[in-house]
Design a protein around this motif. Sequence first.
Motif, mmCIF file in Angstrom:
data_model
loop_
_atom_site.group_PDB
_atom_site.id
_atom_site.type_symbol
_atom_site.label_atom_id
_atom_site.label_comp_id
_atom_site.label_asym_id
_atom_site.label_seq_id
_atom_site.Cartn_x
_atom_site.Cartn_y
_atom_site.Cartn_z
ATOM 1 N N UNK A 1 32.925 -14.767 -26.799
ATOM 2 C CA UNK A 1 31.686 -14.010 -26.624
ATOM 3 C C UNK A 1 31.564 -12.884 -27.649
ATOM 4 N N UNK A 2 32.680 -12.254 -27.971
ATOM 5 C CA UNK A 2 32.655 -11.150 -28.937
ATOM 6 C C UNK A 2 32.244 -11.639 -30.318
ATOM 7 N N UNK B 1 25.815 -6.902 -12.255
ATOM 8 C CA UNK B 1 27.033 -7.664 -11.997
ATOM 9 C C UNK B 1 27.483 -7.514 -10.546
ATOM 10 N N UNK B 2 27.593 -6.276 -10.077
ATOM 11 C CA UNK B 2 28.074 -6.038 -8.714
ATOM 12 C C UNK B 2 27.074 -6.557 -7.687
ATOM 13 N N UNK C 1 30.850 -11.330 -20.064
ATOM 14 C CA UNK C 1 29.546 -11.213 -20.708
ATOM 15 C C UNK C 1 29.016 -9.791 -20.571
ATOM 16 N N UNK C 2 29.134 -9.211 -19.369
ATOM 17 C CA UNK C 2 28.690 -7.838 -19.168
ATOM 18 C C UNK C 2 29.459 -6.862 -20.043
ATOM 19 N N UNK C 3 30.779 -7.054 -20.129
ATOM 20 C CA UNK C 3 31.610 -6.149 -20.933
ATOM 21 C C UNK C 3 31.266 -6.255 -22.412
ATOM 22 N N UNK C 4 31.152 -7.475 -22.930
ATOM 23 C CA UNK C 4 30.831 -7.671 -24.341
ATOM 24 C C UNK C 4 29.407 -7.203 -24.639
ATOM 25 N N UNK D 1 24.622 -17.078 -13.251
ATOM 26 C CA UNK D 1 24.628 -16.190 -12.095
ATOM 27 C C UNK D 1 23.952 -14.854 -12.384
ATOM 28 N N UNK D 2 24.227 -14.244 -13.512
ATOM 29 C CA UNK D 2 23.654 -12.931 -13.844
ATOM 30 C C UNK D 2 22.811 -13.038 -15.109
ATOM 31 N N UNK D 3 21.658 -12.387 -15.081
ATOM 32 C CA UNK D 3 20.837 -12.199 -16.278
ATOM 33 C C UNK D 3 20.474 -10.732 -16.368
#
Length: 312
Positions: free
Chosen positions: A103-104, A219-220, A259-262, A282-284
């Motif tokens: 991802x990075x 995310x949470x 994905x959230x972290x990157x 799952x998350x957008x």
Amino acid sequence: MDVITDNISSIQLALGVKALLNLTVIGLNWQYMHKSFMGYFCISLAFLDLIQIVNFSIIYWFTDFAILGFHITIYHIYFLLQISMLSYSILHWPVFIIAGLDYYWTFPFSQPLSLTRKAVYAASLAVVWISAVMYVFFVSDFNSEDSFLLKSQCTSLSLVVLAVITCVVIYCRSGFLSLFKSFRGKSYTEGSVSVFFYNLDLDEGYFKKPTLTCIAVCFIGTWFPFVCLQSIIMVFRIDVVSYLELNVPWLCFLNSFLIGAVYWHLNQDISGLKHCEIPDGFCNWVFSPSPDCIKKALPDTASARIALIIIP
């Protein structure tokens, strides 16, 4: 070995449920599964689990038979299960690190995947699985009964992820409070899409902290039940066998986390956020208004209003 053979039926049931769950999650998110290394690994894991349950069932049903000169008995279920347990137990961190690097290096995520990237993913999968099997046969003591007591990397990885989530919540506590206050009377839901209006403090770390807050909430908000489940497992030290710990839902949870972290690390300024295809079913994460609207508000006010859009 007696404990294993006496519980063959329960082992088959557990593996069957896991295989069904894996295939269901992949089927529901197929459009995202073939867009990243993590997706490729999920597909390979589901395929190997399906092959495993078929092999176990054949051996269990026929009990004692010969094929190509090899004498197969119910003991081989124990043998194959031991190999899979040892292989799965060491793959959590390698897959997590490789997916993070993927991802990075590929951000912003492009579509469609090039033939070169597909070949790299296939080669990476081969290296990961072959390395795991080589570890089992040449490094670990897989013939030992104690190998069933081997601790999986899942525990340490889960602790790290939960610790990061806790630190983010503590660090962004002011943003969380502001966001929750903004929920009252300033949100609406249309179908499965929820929109929450957030009063953005423009002096708050040059937008970095509000961006992290929005990403953390998405995310949470999506994975909260799973986060609670992992917390319960950690707190009460519940033992989960390694061949069940490595499953597609767990990998999808790690996928969203990465994905959230990157996304935050490479795109921290909310005024410079760019829309991109995120390989996550799952998350957008979508932010509005446009960067131009935020920039126009900068000279005149100390805060701006953005909309946090959550699409499950």
